[in-house]
Scaffold this motif. Structure first.
Motif, PDB file in Angstrom:
ATOM      1  N   ALA A   1      -5.000   7.792 -10.294  1.00  0.00           N
ATOM      2  CA  ALA A   1      -4.967   6.527  -9.561  1.00  0.00           C
ATOM      3  C   ALA A   1      -6.351   5.884  -9.528  1.00  0.00           C
ATOM      4  O   ALA A   1      -6.494   4.667  -9.687  1.00  0.00           O
ATOM      5  N   ILE A   2      -7.377   6.695  -9.341  1.00  0.00           N
ATOM      6  CA  ILE A   2      -8.734   6.153  -9.303  1.00  0.00           C
ATOM      7  C   ILE A   2      -9.164   5.659 -10.679  1.00  0.00           C
ATOM      8  O   ILE A   2      -9.841   4.632 -10.796  1.00  0.00           O
ATOM      9  N   ARG A   3      -8.754   6.372 -11.736  1.00  0.00           N
ATOM     10  CA  ARG A   3      -9.062   5.889 -13.091  1.00  0.00           C
ATOM     11  C   ARG A   3      -8.386   4.545 -13.359  1.00  0.00           C
ATOM     12  O   ARG A   3      -8.976   3.659 -13.986  1.00  0.00           O
TER      13      ARG A   3
ATOM     14  N   GLN B   1       0.822  -1.208   0.000  1.00  0.00           N
ATOM     15  CA  GLN B   1       0.000   0.000   0.000  1.00  0.00           C
ATOM     16  C   GLN B   1       0.860   1.264   0.000  1.00  0.00           C
ATOM     17  O   GLN B   1       0.555   2.237  -0.711  1.00  0.00           O
ATOM     18  N   VAL B   2       1.938   1.264   0.764  1.00  0.00           N
ATOM     19  CA  VAL B   2       2.804   2.443   0.812  1.00  0.00           C
ATOM     20  C   VAL B   2       3.403   2.719  -0.564  1.00  0.00           C
ATOM     21  O   VAL B   2       3.434   3.861  -1.040  1.00  0.00           O
ATOM     22  N   ARG B   3       3.878   1.684  -1.226  1.00  0.00           N
ATOM     23  CA  ARG B   3       4.466   1.850  -2.549  1.00  0.00           C
ATOM     24  C   ARG B   3       3.420   2.319  -3.564  1.00  0.00           C
ATOM     25  O   ARG B   3       3.692   3.181  -4.401  1.00  0.00           O
ATOM     26  N   MET B   4       2.222   1.779  -3.501  1.00  0.00           N
ATOM     27  CA  MET B   4       1.178   2.155  -4.452  1.00  0.00           C
ATOM     28  C   MET B   4       0.749   3.616  -4.277  1.00  0.00           C
ATOM     29  O   MET B   4       0.313   4.266  -5.231  1.00  0.00           O
ATOM     30  N   ALA B   5       0.871   4.130  -3.051  1.00  0.00           N
ATOM     31  CA  ALA B   5       0.422   5.499  -2.778  1.00  0.00           C
ATOM     32  C   ALA B   5       1.521   6.531  -2.967  1.00  0.00           C
ATOM     33  O   ALA B   5       1.261   7.731  -2.860  1.00  0.00           O
ATOM     34  N   ARG B   6       2.733   6.087  -3.263  1.00  0.00           N
ATOM     35  CA  ARG B   6       3.862   6.998  -3.276  1.00  0.00           C
ATOM     36  C   ARG B   6       3.704   8.119  -4.299  1.00  0.00           C
ATOM     37  O   ARG B   6       4.127   9.244  -4.071  1.00  0.00           O
TER      38      ARG B   6
ATOM     39  N   ALA C   1      -6.921  -6.627  -5.169  1.00  0.00           N
ATOM     40  CA  ALA C   1      -6.067  -5.951  -4.189  1.00  0.00           C
ATOM     41  C   ALA C   1      -5.370  -4.743  -4.811  1.00  0.00           C
ATOM     42  O   ALA C   1      -5.247  -3.688  -4.178  1.00  0.00           O
ATOM     43  N   VAL C   2      -4.908  -4.893  -6.057  1.00  0.00           N
ATOM     44  CA  VAL C   2      -4.273  -3.767  -6.749  1.00  0.00           C
ATOM     45  C   VAL C   2      -5.260  -2.621  -6.919  1.00  0.00           C
ATOM     46  O   VAL C   2      -4.948  -1.449  -6.647  1.00  0.00           O
ATOM     47  N   ALA C   3      -6.471  -2.932  -7.374  1.00  0.00           N
ATOM     48  CA  ALA C   3      -7.495  -1.898  -7.542  1.00  0.00           C
ATOM     49  C   ALA C   3      -7.832  -1.237  -6.209  1.00  0.00           C
ATOM     50  O   ALA C   3      -8.014  -0.012  -6.140  1.00  0.00           O
ATOM     51  N   GLU C   4      -7.914  -2.028  -5.157  1.00  0.00           N
ATOM     52  CA  GLU C   4      -8.219  -1.485  -3.832  1.00  0.00           C
ATOM     53  C   GLU C   4      -7.169  -0.479  -3.393  1.00  0.00           C
ATOM     54  O   GLU C   4      -7.501   0.605  -2.894  1.00  0.00           O
ATOM     55  N   MET C   5      -5.893  -0.820  -3.559  1.00  0.00           N
ATOM     56  CA  MET C   5      -4.830   0.077  -3.112  1.00  0.00           C
ATOM     57  C   MET C   5      -4.796   1.353  -3.942  1.00  0.00           C
ATOM     58  O   MET C   5      -4.541   2.439  -3.404  1.00  0.00           O
ATOM     59  N   GLN C   6      -5.046   1.261  -5.240  1.00  0.00           N
ATOM     60  CA  GLN C   6      -5.091   2.453  -6.083  1.00  0.00           C
ATOM     61  C   GLN C   6      -6.264   3.349  -5.696  1.00  0.00           C
ATOM     62  O   GLN C   6      -6.109   4.568  -5.552  1.00  0.00           O
TER      63      GLN C   6
ATOM     64  N   GLY D   1     -17.569   3.057 -14.168  1.00  0.00           N
ATOM     65  CA  GLY D   1     -18.290   4.314 -14.341  1.00  0.00           C
ATOM     66  C   GLY D   1     -18.029   5.287 -13.210  1.00  0.00           C
ATOM     67  O   GLY D   1     -17.791   6.487 -13.445  1.00  0.00           O
ATOM     68  N   ALA D   2     -18.050   4.795 -11.964  1.00  0.00           N
ATOM     69  CA  ALA D   2     -17.795   5.674 -10.819  1.00  0.00           C
ATOM     70  C   ALA D   2     -16.361   6.184 -10.833  1.00  0.00           C
ATOM     71  O   ALA D   2     -16.101   7.347 -10.489  1.00  0.00           O
ATOM     72  N   SER D   3     -15.405   5.339 -11.230  1.00  0.00           N
ATOM     73  CA  SER D   3     -13.996   5.746 -11.267  1.00  0.00           C
ATOM     74  C   SER D   3     -13.771   6.862 -12.277  1.00  0.00           C
ATOM     75  O   SER D   3     -13.084   7.846 -11.987  1.00  0.00           O
ATOM     76  N   TYR D   4     -14.357   6.725 -13.459  1.00  0.00           N
ATOM     77  CA  TYR D   4     -14.137   7.732 -14.491  1.00  0.00           C
ATOM     78  C   TYR D   4     -14.954   8.993 -14.253  1.00  0.00           C
ATOM     79  O   TYR D   4     -14.588  10.071 -14.716  1.00  0.00           O
TER      80      TYR D   4
END
Length: 490
Positions: free
Chosen positions: A342-344, A326-331, A380-385, A446-449
């Motif tokens: 990140a949300i897209r 999570q720390v690396r994904m948020a860097r 998990a990847v989508a969750e962290m992004q 749809g919500a992400s975009y």
């Protein structure tokens, strides 16, 4: 210009100045901000004190900081406070249902009804409690709410009937919701804007580690199966919140950011339509939360041939992944633009995860298991992004003088997702099967975009309002004051 407006300008113009390392003054009016020199503003800022205490001014100290452990100072104190109560919460989560049914003697239906009522009340109370943190100071408010949570947990030890259970549960949920909002306001006051998401990633990793340890301790209590073992779990959780309160008290004091001025009373955040829209879209994205605890387990047992023990394995996989990455994904998430990107990206990965999960239906047991693991990795990847992006938006789109109120409102998305999510996921996944997975993925995409346009609306709307407020004549009839810019305000 407010902190939110400064971040809006940065989002709208690529050549805007970087304000991630600037200080934010709390408790000072716009008139005060325009009158102070930059040097005195920096010296008075809680952020400056926090950064000194954390050693943030020493590049070598930052370089030596562990990837998983925040540097010393307020960041580490916040992480330890998170760890102290998450261990007890982990034990509470795995044992509370059996305690209330087997020891207290409540029916499962009444336990579910009581908890639903409690979290509904907590989601409503969290907003005014966050506003209290703005008016009275986030540190003191957070400490008091941590003590209130400890008291509420301890009250479960003497609960004997349904009414007492509902009252205690409402007190627990309300204190927890308010504590979350006050802690976010405290973090916003002590940590520079560009560094908050990185710290929240650390705190998320700490939370998962604490919950894992607590779940193990709760498992021991379940194995013992005695009343004393269950009571020990509740005592552990109560003590954890007492330790949390003591740790929060060690943090630098932060002045209140607003008083009971006209226009600031009530649930003013509900009038901020762009922020309400962002919160709604984030709530849709948070439907992933009951996916791991309810949707996937039901899918595995009802629609696939995969072994049932895979439910536990996928839960462990998700927990370990968040702890490690999570720390690396948020860097790279430091402003509104990187947050929406990140949300897209999560809006691409999450539908792919849903499609992969759908492929597990009808496959042989081990093929289904392999497909489910692949889907869980993507999830998990989508969750962290999505987490990293939403944390940044929650802070950057909120006015700096009403951070507690806005964080309390943004946090209601978690409660709504946990309450409505089981109904939605059960209907989609168990009822519709593969088409349900594809529809869920499309909903997430749809919500992400849609989050990008919503965030730009919120940023530009506040920037225009702040510019209008800055270009006014002072009340004493003197000359027009200099507009408060990002350089003077932050």
């Amino acid at each position: 210009m407010t902190h939110r407006a400064a971040r809006s300008a940065e989002f709208a113009q690529s050549n805007a100045p970087d304000i991630s390392s600037r200080k934010t003054s709390y408790g000072a009016s716009a008139d005060d901000a325009s009158a102070h020199a930059a040097t005195s503003h920096e010296a008075a800022s809680p952020v400056a004190a926090a950064r000194d205490l954390a050693g943030a001014r020493t590049p070598r100290g930052s370089a030596r900081a562990s990837r998983l452990v925040p540097p010393s100072g307020p960041r580490r104190v916040l992480a330890l406070a998170q760890l102290s109560n998450s261990v007890g919460d982990g034990a509470y989560y795995v044992t509370s249902a059996l305690y209330f049914t087997h020891v207290v003697g409540l029916s499962p239906g009444r336990v579910g009804l009581g908890l639903t009522v409690a979290w509904a009340v907590g989601s409503l109370v969290g907003v005014p409690l966050g506003g209290l943190a703005d008016r009275r100071g986030p540190r003191g408010t957070a400490v008091l709410l941590a003590l209130a949570t400890a008291t509420a947990v301890a009250s479960f030890l003497v609960v004997q009937g349904f009414v007492a259970f509902v009252v205690a549960a409402c007190a627990y949920a309300s204190a927890q919701s308010g504590l979350g909002a006050a802690r976010q306001a405290l973090l916003a006051a002590l940590i520079p804007a560009g560094e908050r998401t990185g710290l929240l990633a650390h705190l998320q990793s700490t939370l998962n580690a604490g919950l894992a340890v607590g779940a193990g301790l709760g498992g021991l209590a379940l194995h013992a199966g005695t009343r004393s073992a269950y009571l020990g779990v509740f005592a552990l959780d109560a003590v954890g919140f007492l330790v949390c309160a003591a740790l929060l008290w060690r943090l630098p004091s932060v002045a209140p950011t607003r008083g009971d001025r006209k226009g600031n009373r009530g649930l003013g955040v509900l009038r901020d339509r762009p922020y309400v829209l962002v919160t709604f879209l984030n709530t849709v994205l948070l439907l992933r939360m009951p996916l791991l605890s309810l949707g996937i387990p039901l899918w595995i047992t009802e629609r696939t041939e995969a072994p049932a023990w895979l439910v536990s394995a996928l839960f462990v996989l998700n927990t370990v992944a968040v702890m490690a990455f999570q720390v690396r994904m948020a860097r790279g998430v430091t402003d509104l633009a990187t947050a929406t990107r990140a949300i897209r990206r999560s809006g691409i990965v999450m539908p792919a995860s849903c499609a992969v999960f759908a492929l597990s239906s009808g496959a042989s047991p081990w093929v289904a298991a392999a497909v489910l693991v692949a889907g869980a990795v993507l999830q998990a990847v989508a969750e962290m992004q999505q987490s990293a992006g939403s944390w940044q938006l929650a802070f950057d789109l909120a006015p700096s003088d009403r951070m507690g109120e806005y964080q309390g409102f943004f946090g209601t998305g978690v409660t709504v997702a946990r309450t409505m999510g089981p109904l939605v996921l059960t209907a989609l996944l168990v009822g519709w099967g593969t088409p349900g997975w594809l529809l869920l993925g499309a909903l997430m995409a749809g919500a992400s975009y849609a989050m990008g346009p919503a965030a730009r609306w919120a940023a530009s709307r506040e920037a225009g309002a702040a510019g209008h407020r800055a270009d006014v004549r002072p009340r004493n009839g003197g000359a027009r004051r200099t507009p408060v810019t990002a350089a003077t305000r932050n």
